[in-house]
Design a protein around this motif. Structure first.
Motif, PDB file in Angstrom:
ATOM      1  N   LEU A  62       8.019   3.680   0.564  1.00 36.98           N
ATOM      2  CA  LEU A  62       7.510   2.503  -0.139  1.00 36.98           C
ATOM      3  C   LEU A  62       6.372   2.874  -1.077  1.00 36.98           C
ATOM      4  N   ALA A  63       5.483   3.760  -0.631  1.00 42.83           N
ATOM      5  CA  ALA A  63       4.365   4.177  -1.483  1.00 42.83           C
ATOM      6  C   ALA A  63       4.863   4.925  -2.716  1.00 42.83           C
ATOM      7  N   ASP A  64       5.848   5.802  -2.550  1.00 45.14           N
ATOM      8  CA  ASP A  64       6.390   6.540  -3.697  1.00 45.14           C
ATOM      9  C   ASP A  64       7.011   5.580  -4.707  1.00 45.14           C
ATOM     10  N   ARG A  65       7.722   4.569  -4.219  1.00 43.65           N
ATOM     11  CA  ARG A  65       8.326   3.606  -5.140  1.00 43.65           C
ATOM     12  C   ARG A  65       7.254   2.774  -5.834  1.00 43.65           C
ATOM     13  N   ALA A  66       6.189   2.448  -5.097  1.00 41.28           N
ATOM     14  CA  ALA A  66       5.094   1.690  -5.709  1.00 41.28           C
ATOM     15  C   ALA A  66       4.402   2.513  -6.788  1.00 41.28           C
ATOM     16  N   ASP A  82      -4.324   9.161 -12.523  1.00 42.44           N
ATOM     17  CA  ASP A  82      -3.909  10.560 -12.613  1.00 42.44           C
ATOM     18  C   ASP A  82      -4.908  11.483 -11.930  1.00 42.44           C
ATOM     19  N   ARG A  83      -6.156  11.007 -11.769  1.00 42.29           N
ATOM     20  CA  ARG A  83      -7.192  11.820 -11.132  1.00 42.29           C
ATOM     21  C   ARG A  83      -7.267  11.593  -9.630  1.00 42.29           C
ATOM     22  N   LEU A  84      -6.597  10.582  -9.134  1.00 37.64           N
ATOM     23  CA  LEU A  84      -6.658  10.275  -7.708  1.00 37.64           C
ATOM     24  C   LEU A  84      -5.763  11.225  -6.911  1.00 37.64           C
ATOM     25  N   PRO A  85      -6.230  11.710  -5.769  1.00 38.42           N
ATOM     26  CA  PRO A  85      -5.336  12.449  -4.867  1.00 38.42           C
ATOM     27  C   PRO A  85      -4.170  11.566  -4.446  1.00 38.42           C
ATOM     28  N   ASP A  86      -3.039  12.181  -4.160  1.00 37.78           N
ATOM     29  CA  ASP A  86      -1.834  11.418  -3.827  1.00 37.78           C
ATOM     30  C   ASP A  86      -2.063  10.464  -2.658  1.00 37.78           C
ATOM     31  N   GLY A  87      -2.780  10.914  -1.642  1.00 39.19           N
ATOM     32  CA  GLY A  87      -2.998  10.065  -0.475  1.00 39.19           C
ATOM     33  C   GLY A  87      -3.817   8.827  -0.806  1.00 39.19           C
ATOM     34  N   ASP A  88      -4.853   8.984  -1.637  1.00 37.05           N
ATOM     35  CA  ASP A  88      -5.680   7.843  -2.019  1.00 37.05           C
ATOM     36  C   ASP A  88      -4.882   6.865  -2.875  1.00 37.05           C
ATOM     37  N   LEU A  89      -4.054   7.402  -3.787  1.00 33.87           N
ATOM     38  CA  LEU A  89      -3.246   6.525  -4.620  1.00 33.87           C
ATOM     39  C   LEU A  89      -2.213   5.798  -3.773  1.00 33.87           C
ATOM     40  N   ALA A  90      -1.607   6.496  -2.822  1.00 33.93           N
ATOM     41  CA  ALA A  90      -0.619   5.864  -1.943  1.00 33.93           C
ATOM     42  C   ALA A  90      -1.253   4.712  -1.166  1.00 33.93           C
ATOM     43  N   ALA A 127      -3.829   2.893  -2.083  1.00 34.42           N
ATOM     44  CA  ALA A 127      -4.138   1.794  -3.001  1.00 34.42           C
ATOM     45  C   ALA A 127      -2.896   0.984  -3.342  1.00 34.42           C
ATOM     46  N   VAL A 128      -1.786   1.662  -3.630  1.00 35.72           N
ATOM     47  CA  VAL A 128      -0.580   0.935  -4.044  1.00 35.72           C
ATOM     48  C   VAL A 128       0.193   0.387  -2.856  1.00 35.72           C
ATOM     49  N   SER A 129      -0.253   0.693  -1.630  1.00 36.56           N
ATOM     50  CA  SER A 129       0.369   0.102  -0.449  1.00 36.56           C
ATOM     51  C   SER A 129      -0.295  -1.210  -0.060  1.00 36.56           C
ATOM     52  N   HIS A 130      -1.287  -1.641  -0.816  1.00 32.25           N
ATOM     53  CA  HIS A 130      -1.955  -2.906  -0.528  1.00 32.25           C
ATOM     54  C   HIS A 130      -1.073  -4.060  -0.993  1.00 32.25           C
ATOM     55  N   PRO A 131      -1.018  -5.169  -0.226  1.00 35.30           N
ATOM     56  CA  PRO A 131      -0.151  -6.290  -0.631  1.00 35.30           C
ATOM     57  C   PRO A 131      -0.501  -6.894  -1.980  1.00 35.30           C
ATOM     58  N   LEU A 132      -1.770  -6.830  -2.402  1.00 33.04           N
ATOM     59  CA  LEU A 132      -2.101  -7.350  -3.729  1.00 33.04           C
ATOM     60  C   LEU A 132      -1.477  -6.497  -4.824  1.00 33.04           C
ATOM     61  N   PHE A 133      -1.347  -5.188  -4.593  1.00 29.27           N
ATOM     62  CA  PHE A 133      -0.644  -4.376  -5.583  1.00 29.27           C
ATOM     63  C   PHE A 133       0.821  -4.757  -5.639  1.00 29.27           C
ATOM     64  N   LYS A 134       1.427  -4.997  -4.476  1.00 31.48           N
ATOM     65  CA  LYS A 134       2.832  -5.407  -4.470  1.00 31.48           C
ATOM     66  C   LYS A 134       3.010  -6.660  -5.309  1.00 31.48           C
ATOM     67  N   LYS A 135       2.123  -7.649  -5.136  1.00 30.48           N
ATOM     68  CA  LYS A 135       2.225  -8.883  -5.915  1.00 30.48           C
ATOM     69  C   LYS A 135       2.022  -8.599  -7.393  1.00 30.48           C
ATOM     70  N   TRP A 136       1.057  -7.736  -7.721  1.00 34.96           N
ATOM     71  CA  TRP A 136       0.822  -7.374  -9.118  1.00 34.96           C
ATOM     72  C   TRP A 136       2.052  -6.690  -9.715  1.00 34.96           C
TER      73      TRP A 136
END
Length: 389
Positions: A21-25, A56-64, A66-75
């Motif tokens: 799910l994080a990769d798709r986000a 682009d500067r965020l480590p993969d884990g930190d970005l994952a 962030a984009v796993s938050h439900p507000l990102f899903k809605k966005w």
């Protein structure tokens, strides 16, 4: 596709669905940013360029995370025209991760406000102005808070906040105060439902009481003690509990807010709170499984009689109900073994009856795929192993 678990029972550390799910986000994020960048006249182009530079500067884990938050899903599913979330909301959704990862751009990132308030995942709720200012500007490690005639700066890290956490060691918060959640509930109230859901009276609990926080702490601790695998799974899939008050609705989960569960506030009823939290978290798990393939091949307008609802339900709704009730049966059985009282035993009897009726309905009336058949067979076997007929 990564090696993923499709077991309906709580998956162990081998569960790769959150990674999928994080990769798709992340792919969705980059695609949407590139869409803005491709149009020179796009009003959000400069800010989206800053966002692209930052992620682009965020480590993969930190970005994952962030984009796993439900507000990102809605966005991510918004077209920018809806009133509840806009392109610039991405900045406030990502801001905490950017600050923690020292990835805030050196040029001013605009962070939108809601009625003068700064809010966002991981951000301290801060009243910036009594006037309706719309944004603040973040530059590197400095934040300029614009409050009309006066301006004052703070360090970016002063904007961080851990949120209201029922478990201090878990990335899970109680939050119904974010403007996106508040407007979503208001819109649900404004649009009449259908049939049994025709009336709505939802009121967000924007400041959870100590009693409500303690209730969630108690039920999460109980789940950890009686079924640690289920607790670990819940904490992988649930990032936000959105508490609300209502005389009509109990709770729900939706793929529009993957990672959030909406639950009626009931600080004095631990049984209810335990059941709803396990119930809605199970929906999120099955939503994730659905990304791996179809569960049935019936037409969308086909309906099945459901013991869990007074009106016939779509096949996928009945499948979700069976998944949820199987999960609840096991959770209640383990809680009873852990010392819960006869109220819990009486409720388990009802949950078990409903699961068996739902399972029969699916076996007799649904056209399940191989994936759907396998999941239902695993659920049946698990229930049969736990409860002697």
């Amino acid at each position: 596709m990564p090696d993923i678990s499709i077991t309906p029972t709580p998956a162990s550390g081998t569960d790769r669905l959150p990674d999928l799910l994080a990769d798709r986000a992340k792919d969705t994020l980059l695609r949407k940013l590139d869409t803005h960048l491709a149009h020179p006249a796009d009003p959000y182009r400069d800010q989206m360029a800053l966002a692209r530079e930052s992620v682009d500067r965020l480590p993969d884990g930190d970005l994952a995370r962030a984009v796993s938050h439900p507000l990102f899903k809605k966005w991510s599913v918004s077209d920018g025209k809806a009133t509840d979330i806009q392109p610039l909301d991405l900045n406030r959704i990502l801001l905490a991760a950017l600050i923690e990862g020292d990835a805030v751009p050196d040029r001013a990132m605009v962070v939108p406000l809601a009625e003068g308030d700064l809010r966002g995942p991981g951000l301290r709720h801060r009243r910036v102005a009594d006037e309706p200012f719309t944004s603040i500007r973040i530059t590197g490690d400095e934040a300029l808070l614009d409050a009309g005639p006066s301006r004052h700066g703070v360090t970016s890290r002063e904007l961080l906040h851990q949120g209201v956490r029922p478990l201090p060691d878990a990335d899970l918060v109680l939050d119904a105060g974010d403007p996106v959640f508040r407007r979503f509930l208001a819109r649900m109230n404004a649009v009449p439902g259908v049939g049994t859901d025709a009336r709505r009276d939802l009121k967000p609990v924007t400041q959870p009481s100590p009693a409500l926080i303690d209730a969630y702490r108690t039920v999460l601790t109980l789940l950890r003690e009686c079924w640690p695998e289920a607790a670990a799974e819940l904490l992988r899939y649930v990032r936000v509990i959105v508490p609300f008050e209502s005389e009509l609705l109990l709770g729900w989960a939706t793929p529009l807010f993957q990672g959030a569960v909406f639950v009626r506030s009931a600080p004095d009823d631990l049984l209810f709170t335990f059941e709803r939290l396990v119930h809605e978290a199970a929906h999120l798990r099955l939503f994730a499984i659905q990304h791996t393939g179809r569960l049935h091949d019936d037409p969308p307008d086909k309906r099945l009689v459901s013991v869990a609802r007074p009106d016939p339900r779509p096949v996928i709704g009945v499948f979700h109900a069976s998944f949820v009730y199987a999960r609840l049966c096991e959770a209640f059985a383990k809680a009873i073994d852990h010392g819960m009282d006869e109220r819990w035993s009486a409720r388990l009897d009802t949950l078990l009856m409903r699961y068996r009726a739902l399972s029969r309905t699916l076996h007799e009336g649904a056209t399940l795929t191989a994936l759907g058949e396998d999941i239902l067979a695993q659920l049946d076997a698990r229930i049969d192993a736990l409860f002697v007929r």
